[in-house]
Design a protein around this motif. Structure first.
Motif, PDB file in Angstrom:
ATOM      1  N   LYS A 257       0.841  -1.197   0.000  1.00  0.00           N
ATOM      2  CA  LYS A 257       0.000   0.000   0.000  1.00  0.00           C
ATOM      3  C   LYS A 257       0.874   1.244   0.000  1.00  0.00           C
ATOM      4  CE  LYS A 257      -4.358  -1.495   2.087  1.00  0.00           C
ATOM      5  NZ  LYS A 257      -5.261  -1.360   3.254  1.00  0.00           N
ATOM      6  N   GLU A 258       1.911   1.220   0.863  1.00  0.00           N
ATOM      7  CA  GLU A 258       2.806   2.371   0.955  1.00  0.00           C
ATOM      8  C   GLU A 258       4.189   1.881   1.358  1.00  0.00           C
ATOM      9  OE1 GLU A 258       3.161   6.731   3.183  1.00  0.00           O
ATOM     10  OE2 GLU A 258       1.613   5.308   3.785  1.00  0.00           O
ATOM     11  N   VAL A 259       5.207   2.444   0.717  1.00  0.00           N
ATOM     12  CA  VAL A 259       6.593   2.084   1.036  1.00  0.00           C
ATOM     13  C   VAL A 259       7.360   3.337   1.427  1.00  0.00           C
ATOM     14  CG1 VAL A 259       8.765   1.159   0.135  1.00  0.00           C
ATOM     15  CG2 VAL A 259       6.606   0.108  -0.542  1.00  0.00           C
ATOM     16  N   THR A 260       8.018   3.275   2.573  1.00  0.00           N
ATOM     17  CA  THR A 260       9.031   4.261   2.938  1.00  0.00           C
ATOM     18  C   THR A 260      10.276   3.480   3.319  1.00  0.00           C
ATOM     19  OG1 THR A 260       8.555   4.308   5.320  1.00  0.00           O
ATOM     20  CG2 THR A 260       7.215   5.743   3.904  1.00  0.00           C
ATOM     21  N   PHE A 261      11.394   4.178   3.481  1.00  0.00           N
ATOM     22  CA  PHE A 261      12.617   3.481   3.896  1.00  0.00           C
ATOM     23  C   PHE A 261      12.523   2.983   5.339  1.00  0.00           C
ATOM     24  CE2 PHE A 261      14.618   5.886   0.330  1.00  0.00           C
ATOM     25  CZ  PHE A 261      14.975   4.764  -0.409  1.00  0.00           C
ATOM     26  N   GLU A 262      11.561   3.494   6.050  1.00  0.00           N
ATOM     27  CA  GLU A 262      11.405   3.069   7.448  1.00  0.00           C
ATOM     28  C   GLU A 262      10.433   1.887   7.582  1.00  0.00           C
ATOM     29  OE1 GLU A 262      13.292   6.566   7.017  1.00  0.00           O
ATOM     30  OE2 GLU A 262      11.155   6.413   6.510  1.00  0.00           O
TER      31      GLU A 262
END
Length: 407
Positions: A257-262
């Motif tokens: 759904k959503e990707v961040t580096f965290e």
């Protein structure tokens, strides 16, 4: 409903050829079925007219491809009686579907000292993933024995069940012998101790009516190419609540759904388990295969195939030197046998010289072959486009080979 077999055969171009100067008789359907024109046309038309990636495009081709792809998912849902299309996951085949469950459900919910039960009848794809999981986690693999007819001994299965049993993974219909397992009873007994059940439906889905809600199985794995569809495509059905509790199988696009580096948030089912660009063309073409089956009707297909198997048994059982392997009371249209004093491969080659295509070897069921004390068998497997006259040519060929060896 009686089937017009000549009309059906006309839909399969591959059947109308000669092999070694003889008309092809194709009896290797348990390995893969042939493809009707509707499937071939759907595959070609996707690449001619609709080739595009799905779900994220904002143009006409992407819209069409996405719609056709999801229509196949809905067709599969109806084909197996699933509650909703979100419970249908597309994979590369039965093997990948089983591995997906082993590497997600298995890793999360089956720990050291807990137990997985399979049967002696299993294909390697329903043995090796569980052995790998047991090596990784310390879980224990238990095996349901079979009788001399090739049927599971249900009382012995019941003895294996305990509160430690977390999963029963069992073939619905044996690829090597044709045995139909009493899966409804298996599921009920497994659920009584709190275990989940995976059915290997690679063979059963092409022969038997399947209703996953009526069976109450937790998982069902099967392949398109044994259902008149393309190769390289499979299905994993899972109950929504079980799939939602499982971690993803592969990471990448589509399953997020959503990707961040965290942190990454995973997508809803079924997309959580469909990372990357999928096998779009073959999924779309698979609907044509399901439409073909629906047009004939599973009961009519089964009646025809059962008739072929009965005719084969009637003609073959009196042949001196003919040794049937697997004589279960309930079978799909698979005939496994040996000829006294001959290696299965030699029999297969001699039949091939007559234009008759069969499978030889251990059929990816080496533990099963060991149970019978043999290296392998010759396997003739029948489909809706086969005829009684082809069965008679098979019987004639086997009789000639047996006479040659046993005179």
């Amino acid at each position: 409903m009686s089937l017009d077999i000549n009309q059906i055969r006309g839909l399969f171009p591959v059947l109308h050829q000669e092999v070694h100067g003889k008309p092809l008789i194709y009896f290797d359907n348990a390995a893969t079925t042939q493809k009707p024109l509707g499937v071939l046309d759907a595959l070609a038309n996707y690449y001619r007219l609709d080739n595009s990636n799905i779900h994220r495009g904002a143009h006409a081709l992407a819209d069409r491809a996405t719609r056709y792809y999801e229509e196949t998912r809905e067709a599969v849902q109806q084909f197996i009686g699933a509650k909703e299309s979100a419970e249908i996951i597309f994979t590369k085949g039965t093997t990948e579907s089983i591995n997906l469950v082993a590497k997600t459900f298995g890793r999360k919910f089956i720990g050291s000292g807990e137990e997985i039960i399979i049967s002696t009848l299993e294909h390697h794809s329903n043995i090796v993933p569980w052995q790998m999981l047991c090596e990784e986690t310390g879980a224990i693999l238990k095996i349901i024995p079979i009788n001399d007819a090739g049927e599971i001994i249900f009382e012995e299965f019941e003895k294996l069940l305990s509160p430690k049993t977390k999963l029963v993974s069992i073939v619905h219909a044996s690829n090597a012998l044709g045995t139909i397992n009493p899966v409804k009873k298996v599921i009920e007994a497994a659920h009584a101790v709190g275990a989940k059940v995976l059915l290997d439906g690679a063979q059963s889905t092409s022969h038997l009516e399947i209703d996953v809600q009526e069976l109450d199985c937790d998982f069902l794995a099967f392949s398109a190419h044994k259902l008149y569809g393309p190769t390289g495509l499979g299905v994993l059905y899972g109950k929504r609540e079980v799939l939602e509790a499982m971690p993803p199988f592969l990471g990448g696009g589509e399953m997020i759904k959503e990707v961040t580096f965290e942190k990454t948030t995973y997508n809803d089912i079924p997309f959580k388990f469909e990372a990357g660009t999928p096998n779009i063309a073959d999924v779309i073409a698979f609907k044509a295969a399901l439409d073909f089956i629906k047009s004939l009707g599973k009961p009519a297909i089964k009646a025809h195939e059962d008739g072929l198997l009965a005719h084969a048994n009637e003609l073959l059982n009196d042949i001196k030197g003919f040794i049937p392997i697997g004589t279960a009371a309930e079978k799909v249209s698979v005939l496994s046998f040996n000829i006294n004093g001959m290696h299965p491969f030699d029999v297969g080659q001699m039949l091939d010289a007559k234009g008759i295509a069969v499978r030889t070897g251990h059929h990816c069921t080496q533990p099963l072959m060991k149970r019978f004390g043999i290296e392998g068998t010759v396997r003739a497997s029948f489909s809706v486009y086969n005829t009684k006259s082809e069965i008679e040519k098979l019987a004639e060929g086997i009789a000639q080979i047996a006479r040659f060896k046993n005179k």
